[in-house]
Design a protein around this motif. Structure first.
Motif, PDB file in Angstrom:
ATOM      1  N   HIS A   1       0.823  -1.207   0.000  1.00 21.51           N
ATOM      2  CA  HIS A   1       0.000   0.000   0.000  1.00 21.51           C
ATOM      3  C   HIS A   1       0.861   1.263   0.000  1.00 21.51           C
ATOM      4  O   HIS A   1       0.515   2.255  -0.639  1.00 21.51           O
ATOM      5  N   SER A   2       1.978   1.213   0.710  1.00 25.07           N
ATOM      6  CA  SER A   2       2.879   2.363   0.724  1.00 25.07           C
ATOM      7  C   SER A   2       3.461   2.626  -0.661  1.00 25.07           C
ATOM      8  O   SER A   2       3.542   3.772  -1.120  1.00 25.07           O
TER       9      SER A   2
ATOM     10  N   PHE B   1       0.441   3.898  -3.044  1.00 26.97           N
ATOM     11  CA  PHE B   1      -0.260   5.155  -2.787  1.00 26.97           C
ATOM     12  C   PHE B   1       0.641   6.317  -2.343  1.00 26.97           C
ATOM     13  O   PHE B   1       0.205   7.466  -2.428  1.00 26.97           O
ATOM     14  N   SER B   2       1.833   6.067  -1.837  1.00 28.87           N
ATOM     15  CA  SER B   2       2.716   7.164  -1.437  1.00 28.87           C
ATOM     16  C   SER B   2       3.512   7.615  -2.660  1.00 28.87           C
ATOM     17  O   SER B   2       4.481   6.968  -3.056  1.00 28.87           O
TER      18      SER B   2
ATOM     19  N   LEU C   1       1.493  12.595  -2.265  1.00 32.05           N
ATOM     20  CA  LEU C   1       0.598  11.677  -1.565  1.00 32.05           C
ATOM     21  C   LEU C   1       1.378  10.893  -0.517  1.00 32.05           C
ATOM     22  O   LEU C   1       2.418  10.304  -0.818  1.00 32.05           O
ATOM     23  N   THR C   2       0.855  10.901   0.698  1.00 34.71           N
ATOM     24  CA  THR C   2       1.481  10.175   1.799  1.00 34.71           C
ATOM     25  C   THR C   2       0.439   9.298   2.464  1.00 34.71           C
ATOM     26  O   THR C   2      -0.612   9.793   2.882  1.00 34.71           O
ATOM     27  N   LEU C   3       0.719   8.006   2.541  1.00 37.45           N
ATOM     28  CA  LEU C   3      -0.228   7.061   3.139  1.00 37.45           C
ATOM     29  C   LEU C   3       0.209   6.709   4.552  1.00 37.45           C
ATOM     30  O   LEU C   3       1.363   6.343   4.783  1.00 37.45           O
TER      31      LEU C   3
ATOM     32  N   ARG D   1      -5.040   6.197   6.045  1.00 42.06           N
ATOM     33  CA  ARG D   1      -5.431   7.566   5.689  1.00 42.06           C
ATOM     34  C   ARG D   1      -4.447   8.090   4.663  1.00 42.06           C
ATOM     35  O   ARG D   1      -3.230   8.016   4.865  1.00 42.06           O
ATOM     36  N   LEU D   2      -4.997   8.604   3.585  1.00 42.66           N
ATOM     37  CA  LEU D   2      -4.187   9.115   2.492  1.00 42.66           C
ATOM     38  C   LEU D   2      -4.211  10.638   2.523  1.00 42.66           C
ATOM     39  O   LEU D   2      -5.282  11.253   2.410  1.00 42.66           O
ATOM     40  N   LYS D   3      -3.036  11.219   2.673  1.00 42.03           N
ATOM     41  CA  LYS D   3      -2.906  12.677   2.686  1.00 42.03           C
ATOM     42  C   LYS D   3      -2.448  13.136   1.309  1.00 42.03           C
ATOM     43  O   LYS D   3      -1.416  12.708   0.811  1.00 42.03           O
TER      44      LYS D   3
ATOM     45  N   LEU E   1      -8.989   5.354   3.480  1.00 43.11           N
ATOM     46  CA  LEU E   1      -8.729   4.276   2.524  1.00 43.11           C
ATOM     47  C   LEU E   1      -8.927   2.927   3.204  1.00 43.11           C
ATOM     48  O   LEU E   1      -8.278   2.634   4.223  1.00 43.11           O
TER      49      LEU E   1
ATOM     50  N   ASN F   1     -12.711   4.929  -0.404  1.00 44.12           N
ATOM     51  CA  ASN F   1     -11.692   5.939  -0.688  1.00 44.12           C
ATOM     52  C   ASN F   1     -12.417   7.283  -0.760  1.00 44.12           C
ATOM     53  O   ASN F   1     -12.703   7.799  -1.827  1.00 44.12           O
TER      54      ASN F   1
END
Length: 204
Positions: free
Chosen positions: A78-79, A82-83, A129-131, A150-152, A164, A193
């Motif tokens: 996931h990192s 999404f990051s 994007l930071t997860l 949580r996706l920032k 998320l 999401n």
């Protein structure tokens, strides 16, 4: 006691012989059991050389650490997925690494996001994007997981926080350099999401 009857002597000799055989078999079985345990325990002891100094280390059963490895694998995927930063080469590199950890369901979601312009919007808006992982629920017998995070999304004009939630299954495979945990995520789906916060930035 003197046994004069020949039949009694034969019966006594038979009982002694059978008793001796049972005792011998029991002793051999117990000895073999403890020897097997001793050899097994010694095989779990390994030595690591540190500047030519041997240091004793214990080898643990892989299944004891499997839940922790499952969570680490899910978190890593996931990192990677999404990051992201507004750099097409970096995003391509992240996706390439992530695809080693998942089956075709990962590529399908990647293609869906690409068609919707998700990655282009990151580039055009210079978003970062930071997860952050909240928790990972596991059902070990079913090899099932549910991911909560949580996706920032940090844009020039605003900062968006999204909830998320995803789910999928875990399949054990041989370990490799590209998949050190020896796990493959299968049937991966995004359950939620949605935006939780959307904070406008002061642009002047």
């Amino acid at each position: 006691m003197i046994i004069k009857n020949i039949e009694d002597k034969i019966r006594l000799a038979t009982i002694i012989a059978i008793g001796s055989l049972i005792a011998s078999v029991t002793i051999v079985a117990i000895t073999s059991f403890y020897a097997y345990r001793l050899v097994g325990a010694s095989q779990r002891n390994i030595y690591i050389l540190d500047n030519n100094v041997p240091i004793l280390a214990k080898q643990t059963d892989m299944q004891m650490n499997r839940p922790a490895e499952y969570r680490a694998h899910v978190d890593l995927f996931h990192s990677l997925f999404f990051s992201l930063t507004p750099d097409d080469k970096y995003m391509e590199y992240q996706m390439k690494k992530a695809m080693y950890l998942i089956d075709e369901s990962g590529m399908q979601q990647y293609n869906d996001l690409k068609e919707k312009g998700f990655f282009n919007s990151i580039l055009s808006s210079s978003s970062v994007l930071t997860l952050q992982t909240d928790s990972i629920a596991l059902d070990i017998p079913k090899h099932y997981f549910r991911y909560y995070g949580r996706l920032k999304i940090d844009r020039r004009s605003s900062t968006v926080i999204r909830s998320l939630i995803t789910e999928g299954y875990l399949k054990d495979i041989p370990r490799s350099d590209n998949n050190p945990h020896g796990v493959l995520i299968t049937n991966w789906k995004t359950l939620e999401n949605k935006d939780l916060e959307d904070v406008e930035k002061n642009t002047f």
